[in-house]
Design a protein around this motif. Sequence first.
Motif, PDB file in Angstrom:
ATOM      1  N   GLY A   1       0.789  -1.215   0.000  1.00  0.00           N
ATOM      2  CA  GLY A   1       0.000   0.000   0.000  1.00  0.00           C
ATOM      3  C   GLY A   1       0.824   1.270   0.000  1.00  0.00           C
ATOM      4  O   GLY A   1       0.306   2.350   0.289  1.00  0.00           O
ATOM      5  N   LEU A   2       2.103   1.168  -0.313  1.00  0.00           N
ATOM      6  CA  LEU A   2       2.984   2.335  -0.372  1.00  0.00           C
ATOM      7  C   LEU A   2       2.806   3.016  -1.728  1.00  0.00           C
ATOM      8  O   LEU A   2       2.924   2.367  -2.767  1.00  0.00           O
ATOM      9  N   ASP A   3       2.540   4.321  -1.728  1.00  0.00           N
ATOM     10  CA  ASP A   3       2.268   4.988  -2.999  1.00  0.00           C
ATOM     11  C   ASP A   3       2.991   6.324  -3.154  1.00  0.00           C
ATOM     12  O   ASP A   3       2.635   7.139  -3.986  1.00  0.00           O
ATOM     13  N   ARG A   4       4.013   6.554  -2.344  1.00  0.00           N
ATOM     14  CA  ARG A   4       4.883   7.722  -2.486  1.00  0.00           C
ATOM     15  C   ARG A   4       6.323   7.215  -2.496  1.00  0.00           C
ATOM     16  O   ARG A   4       6.706   6.433  -1.620  1.00  0.00           O
ATOM     17  N   PHE A   5       7.106   7.662  -3.475  1.00  0.00           N
ATOM     18  CA  PHE A   5       8.429   7.071  -3.656  1.00  0.00           C
ATOM     19  C   PHE A   5       9.511   8.137  -3.788  1.00  0.00           C
ATOM     20  O   PHE A   5       9.305   9.183  -4.417  1.00  0.00           O
ATOM     21  N   VAL A   6      10.659   7.848  -3.188  1.00  0.00           N
ATOM     22  CA  VAL A   6      11.865   8.644  -3.378  1.00  0.00           C
ATOM     23  C   VAL A   6      12.861   7.753  -4.105  1.00  0.00           C
ATOM     24  O   VAL A   6      13.176   6.649  -3.639  1.00  0.00           O
ATOM     25  N   LEU A   7      13.330   8.207  -5.260  1.00  0.00           N
ATOM     26  CA  LEU A   7      14.257   7.429  -6.067  1.00  0.00           C
ATOM     27  C   LEU A   7      15.677   7.978  -5.908  1.00  0.00           C
ATOM     28  O   LEU A   7      15.888   9.194  -5.979  1.00  0.00           O
TER      29      LEU A   7
ATOM     30  N   VAL B   1       8.022  11.462  -5.245  1.00  0.00           N
ATOM     31  CA  VAL B   1       7.967  12.739  -4.532  1.00  0.00           C
ATOM     32  C   VAL B   1       9.337  13.367  -4.321  1.00  0.00           C
ATOM     33  O   VAL B   1       9.434  14.462  -3.767  1.00  0.00           O
ATOM     34  N   GLY B   2      10.399  12.701  -4.754  1.00  0.00           N
ATOM     35  CA  GLY B   2      11.732  13.264  -4.629  1.00  0.00           C
ATOM     36  C   GLY B   2      12.750  12.388  -5.328  1.00  0.00           C
ATOM     37  O   GLY B   2      12.535  11.182  -5.491  1.00  0.00           O
TER      38      GLY B   2
ATOM     39  N   ARG C   1       9.078  19.187  -7.233  1.00  0.00           N
ATOM     40  CA  ARG C   1       9.532  18.083  -6.386  1.00  0.00           C
ATOM     41  C   ARG C   1      11.021  18.242  -6.073  1.00  0.00           C
ATOM     42  O   ARG C   1      11.796  18.638  -6.938  1.00  0.00           O
ATOM     43  N   PRO C   2      11.452  17.941  -4.841  1.00  0.00           N
ATOM     44  CA  PRO C   2      12.838  18.190  -4.445  1.00  0.00           C
ATOM     45  C   PRO C   2      13.844  17.264  -5.135  1.00  0.00           C
ATOM     46  O   PRO C   2      13.545  16.094  -5.414  1.00  0.00           O
ATOM     47  N   VAL C   3      15.024  17.822  -5.389  1.00  0.00           N
ATOM     48  CA  VAL C   3      16.118  17.081  -6.019  1.00  0.00           C
ATOM     49  C   VAL C   3      17.411  17.360  -5.256  1.00  0.00           C
ATOM     50  O   VAL C   3      17.713  18.506  -4.928  1.00  0.00           O
ATOM     51  N   LEU C   4      18.158  16.301  -4.976  1.00  0.00           N
ATOM     52  CA  LEU C   4      19.486  16.404  -4.372  1.00  0.00           C
ATOM     53  C   LEU C   4      20.498  15.803  -5.338  1.00  0.00           C
ATOM     54  O   LEU C   4      20.355  14.645  -5.752  1.00  0.00           O
ATOM     55  N   LEU C   5      21.513  16.584  -5.701  1.00  0.00           N
ATOM     56  CA  LEU C   5      22.575  16.138  -6.602  1.00  0.00           C
ATOM     57  C   LEU C   5      23.899  16.186  -5.857  1.00  0.00           C
ATOM     58  O   LEU C   5      24.245  17.212  -5.260  1.00  0.00           O
ATOM     59  N   MET C   6      24.650  15.077  -5.894  1.00  0.00           N
ATOM     60  CA  MET C   6      25.969  15.030  -5.248  1.00  0.00           C
ATOM     61  C   MET C   6      27.004  14.562  -6.257  1.00  0.00           C
ATOM     62  O   MET C   6      26.726  13.687  -7.086  1.00  0.00           O
ATOM     63  N   HIS C   7      28.204  15.122  -6.170  1.00  0.00           N
ATOM     64  CA  HIS C   7      29.258  14.769  -7.118  1.00  0.00           C
ATOM     65  C   HIS C   7      30.615  15.096  -6.510  1.00  0.00           C
ATOM     66  O   HIS C   7      30.739  16.042  -5.719  1.00  0.00           O
ATOM     67  N   GLY C   8      31.623  14.331  -6.885  1.00  0.00           N
ATOM     68  CA  GLY C   8      32.990  14.626  -6.484  1.00  0.00           C
ATOM     69  C   GLY C   8      33.693  15.436  -7.564  1.00  0.00           C
ATOM     70  O   GLY C   8      33.571  15.105  -8.753  1.00  0.00           O
TER      71      GLY C   8
ATOM     72  N   VAL D   1      15.782  11.749   2.117  1.00  0.00           N
ATOM     73  CA  VAL D   1      14.650  10.824   1.996  1.00  0.00           C
ATOM     74  C   VAL D   1      13.658  11.047   3.128  1.00  0.00           C
ATOM     75  O   VAL D   1      12.438  11.064   2.920  1.00  0.00           O
ATOM     76  N   ALA D   2      14.188  11.242   4.345  1.00  0.00           N
ATOM     77  CA  ALA D   2      13.306  11.487   5.491  1.00  0.00           C
ATOM     78  C   ALA D   2      12.481  12.750   5.277  1.00  0.00           C
ATOM     79  O   ALA D   2      11.276  12.779   5.576  1.00  0.00           O
ATOM     80  N   ARG D   3      13.101  13.802   4.759  1.00  0.00           N
ATOM     81  CA  ARG D   3      12.368  15.050   4.508  1.00  0.00           C
ATOM     82  C   ARG D   3      11.271  14.838   3.477  1.00  0.00           C
ATOM     83  O   ARG D   3      10.148  15.326   3.639  1.00  0.00           O
ATOM     84  N   CYS D   4      11.574  14.112   2.411  1.00  0.00           N
ATOM     85  CA  CYS D   4      10.565  13.841   1.386  1.00  0.00           C
ATOM     86  C   CYS D   4       9.396  13.036   1.952  1.00  0.00           C
ATOM     87  O   CYS D   4       8.251  13.192   1.509  1.00  0.00           O
ATOM     88  N   ALA D   5       9.692  12.178   2.925  1.00  0.00           N
ATOM     89  CA  ALA D   5       8.651  11.350   3.539  1.00  0.00           C
ATOM     90  C   ALA D   5       7.896  12.087   4.636  1.00  0.00           C
ATOM     91  O   ALA D   5       6.901  11.567   5.157  1.00  0.00           O
TER      92      ALA D   5
END
Length: 315
Positions: free
Chosen positions: A166-172, A193-194, A214-221, A271-275
């Motif tokens: 029954g989970l219908d919100r996803f963070v990828l 949702v994120g 919808r929020p996006v987090l990008l990380m890179h070296g 992920v916690a913030r998106c949830a």
Amino acid sequence: MAATLLPHPPQKPHSIHSYAGLAKPPHLTRLEETTHKVGQVEPLSIDVDDAHGGFVPGFLHLPPDFFTNPPAATESEGGGGGTTTTGTKPAAALPPHHHRTAAILLSGAGGGVTGPSSIYLSLACKLATLGRGIPCLRLDYRYPAVTEPCVCDAKAGMAYLRDMYGLDRFVLVGWSFGGAVVFTAAEDDPHVVGCATVASQTAGTEGIKRLAPRPVLLMHGSGDNTLSVGCSQRLYHNYGAGDRMLQVFEGDNHSLSRNAERAEEMLCEFVARCAGVRVDPQERKNVVEAELVDERERHELMEKGGDLRAPERED
């Protein structure tokens, strides 16, 4: 020209049996002793209904209060093993007032289930422990580095979590090539949702232009020799105005091996913030900052988890 990792000749999809011993991080007891919570991990082989067919393996991390009663497990075709389902009846009711959010963690061009610097192995356990718990699926690919079937894998993972729990919100979350999978799967699906990426490529990422707000987090070296930091900078620009963040780790490589702990903490909090899960100071200390994989173990676990299969790299 868009930056990408070129696929190698397709091989037979891996089964869940390829990842024996990788259900949990080496030092999970450090988390269990401080939180007094014990989550569940289910090895899965998820049926994918597309032109290629077959099953995609993964590990589902469930919060302690998710009591499951799934259908009888079936042996997947080709010896995949794990629980499969084709029905739509949930196997377990959500705990009261649950946020209905789950995370799906996707690796790079070689597939795999441990992620960059084995971050996924511990991140999934932490998410399942935070607050009321955020279920987390570490998902492989049937045909790594080929965008279309990999997107189908991600969508099959979402469908499984929706039908069974029954989970219908996803963070990828995606690493390297996984960025293309994340943004393609998310662009036309409001249930996502994120999105977060580590060292993403730019090829196949046009979907990021349709993600806002919808929020996006990008990380890179900045020292990434596989996909330059310019890839994430371009993605940041392509996203446009909205809830976006770009974190550049100076001098770090493609798998963020020098900043793995900090990257994992950022992903956990994102992920916690998106949830909608609030992380209090005590949980941040006991859960988010817990070290469940030691630095010297990260490379070997990546190899065992398939995350360093060609053409994927650490540097």
